[in-house]
Design a protein around this motif. Sequence first.
Motif, mmCIF file in Angstrom:
data_model
loop_
_atom_site.group_PDB
_atom_site.id
_atom_site.type_symbol
_atom_site.label_atom_id
_atom_site.label_comp_id
_atom_site.label_asym_id
_atom_site.label_seq_id
_atom_site.Cartn_x
_atom_site.Cartn_y
_atom_site.Cartn_z
ATOM 1 N N SER A 1 56.286 57.025 49.894
ATOM 2 C CA SER A 1 56.681 57.441 48.310
ATOM 3 C C SER A 1 56.170 55.814 47.920
ATOM 4 N N ASP A 2 55.836 56.785 46.489
ATOM 5 C CA ASP A 2 55.859 55.493 45.195
ATOM 6 C C ASP A 2 54.810 54.739 44.904
ATOM 7 N N LEU A 3 53.627 55.496 45.429
ATOM 8 C CA LEU A 3 52.352 54.551 45.581
ATOM 9 C C LEU A 3 51.577 54.359 44.221
ATOM 10 N N GLY B 1 56.041 61.568 46.913
ATOM 11 C CA GLY B 1 56.930 61.518 45.131
ATOM 12 C C GLY B 1 55.896 59.949 44.721
ATOM 13 N N ASP B 2 55.756 60.426 43.031
ATOM 14 C CA ASP B 2 54.843 59.322 42.615
ATOM 15 C C ASP B 2 53.902 58.721 43.612
ATOM 16 N N ILE B 3 53.195 59.356 44.586
ATOM 17 C CA ILE B 3 51.873 59.098 45.114
ATOM 18 C C ILE B 3 50.958 58.892 44.107
ATOM 19 N N GLY C 1 57.136 63.869 43.292
ATOM 20 C CA GLY C 1 58.130 62.710 41.959
ATOM 21 C C GLY C 1 58.002 63.200 40.526
ATOM 22 N N ASN C 2 58.209 62.464 39.747
ATOM 23 C CA ASN C 2 58.525 62.884 38.611
ATOM 24 C C ASN C 2 56.959 63.033 37.417
ATOM 25 N N HIS C 3 56.411 61.937 38.015
ATOM 26 C CA HIS C 3 55.083 60.920 37.773
ATOM 27 C C HIS C 3 53.834 61.398 37.925
HETATM 28 MN MN LIG Z 1 60.062 58.179 39.988
#
Ligand SMILES: [Mn+2]
Length: 252
Positions: A25-27, A57-59, A98-100
């Motif tokens: 996640s989070d890339l 998420g936030d990929i 994700g949110n982003h």
């Molecule tokens: Mn996030």
Amino acid sequence: MYCGLLSFRTNIYQQSPMPSTFFVSDLHLFSSRSQEHRYQEAIRGVAAGADRLVLGGDIFDFRWSTMASPEEAVVRAAHWLRELAVECPACHFHFVLGNHDYHQPFLDRLDHLQERLANLTWYPFFARLGTAVFLHGDVVDRRMTARKLLNRRAAWLHKQRRGQMANRLYDLAISGNLHRPVVHWARRKKTVARRILKYLEEIGQGPASGLRNVYFGHTHLAMADYLYQGIRFHNGGAPIKGLRFRIIEAET
Ligand SMILES: [Mn+2]
């Protein structure tokens, strides 16, 4: 590309009764802070050998995108996903937003992609695979109910991306390590686990449903096997300077 070359699918995997599942996640692709390029091969290598890869998420980061236009970021995001799914057809990709990456033009694209790619499924909030729940983790920002999360996410749908100056200031904060946690991490872990579990119970995904492991991102703070109320919590961190990051093998 490299999927075939790096494939480590072996007989052990094929004979194993449980599908092999990985979580990343989070890339924060497209943001200037992302060091995803350093892990691109590793991620593709894992996807080539896995039965399932959960993208947590936030990929993509449409909020802090440095692409020439918002449209270009959406096109590139779709391309990134399509390429991965096409090159690793034996792997099923579970894409949890994700949110982003909760961005309306991208959501429209995702529907389109899911229709065309047999090995892609997307989820707005969480994916349940066996005894594991995979979620982005923005539910930990405050005491949150499912409804509050929905409302907060709705605010992201049409958010404009941040300007160049805001981006530069954020980069400066990163080079000065200002983005690293200042709170006492042990306490933070417990708060994070408690909030996630409360939310999962509310949506019927708690311990009573057979839940054993929770995989999440968002906080950018790596944690492994953190035990809270009999449930194990895992976070792979983020590929951003100064932070720890890893691809997690998940137990389902
Ligand atoms: Mn996030």
